[in-house]
Design a protein around this motif. Structure first.
Motif: not given
Length: 223
Positions: A191-200
């Motif tokens: 979840e953290a990995l995807i949240n980071e990419l999605h936001d960036a």
């Protein structure tokens, strides 16, 4: 005439329309034969990564709530969680690169991740460096994708009456990773990995908000 409507309710609305129709209904002739049929058109988006993530979360929840069958629920969670990662990378890759990503999509997940971080102006890191738990999860997925029968040697001290229990509960080989603790840690990292990419990537802060979405129109036409 056409209306924008949600997908849910289209069929039921039509059935409700037909139930109790009289002979003079615009949908039926005097012999109650259909003279007009509804036509549904539109475009639907299926967020595969979001569905896989939901499946993993449901399995983990089931494992927490009941010990019976929990091994299989955790196993499903781990595999679906790993699938989620690559499905999201394919999703974001097509947003970032369009059709150019088609050839790159066949690359391994490790290369995709580095390329996507580059496209999002994030520091270039590999998955094991940025999210070690996700790296372990993907390695586990690879192990299961190329699964084979294992022969494990067992050596342990036990009380006489616990031999059958000890043999059944000894977690060796890949089974050592099938635990709630490992699944919870892995899912949090996914979840953290995807949240980071999605936001960036400028896609917002809620990548898992929808699973299936779309716009539809419903019109009646002559059969």
């Amino acid at each position: 005439m056409a209306w924008l409507i949600p997908a849910s309710g289209v069929i039921e609305s039509y059935r409700d329309n037909m139930d109790g129709c009289e002979g003079d209904s615009p949908l039926l002739d005097s012999g109650k034969r259909i003279i007009q049929m509804p036509m549904l058109r539109g475009r639907q988006t299926v967020s595969t990564f979001s569905i896989l993530f939901a499946s993993a979360r449901r399995s983990l929840k089931a494992a927490r709530e009941s010990e019976e069958g929990s091994f299989y629920e955790i196993l499903n969670c781990l595999v679906m969680g790993a699938f989620t990662v690559e499905a999201y990378m394919n999703h974001l890759g097509h947003i970032q690169y369009g059709s150019k990503f088609d050839k790159f999509e066949k690359s391994n997940v490790w290369a995709k991740y580095r390329q996507l971080r580059r496209s999002c102006s994030l520091p270039i890191l590999g998955i094991p460096d940025a999210y070690p738990s996700v790296g372990q999860l993907l390695e586990f997925r690879n192990t299961m994708a190329h699964g084979r029968t294992e022969n494990n040697l067992i050596a342990m001290e036990i009380a006489d009456k616990t031999i059958p229990i000890a043999i059944g509960q000894s977690a060796l080989g890949w089974r050592a990773f099938v635990t709630c603790e490992y699944a919870e840690e892995g899912m949090a990292a996914v979840e953290a990995l995807i949240n980071e990419l999605h936001d960036a990537a400028g896609q917002g802060k809620y990548p898992f908000l929808t699973t299936i979405s779309g716009l539809y129109s419903l019109a009646t036409i002559d059969p």
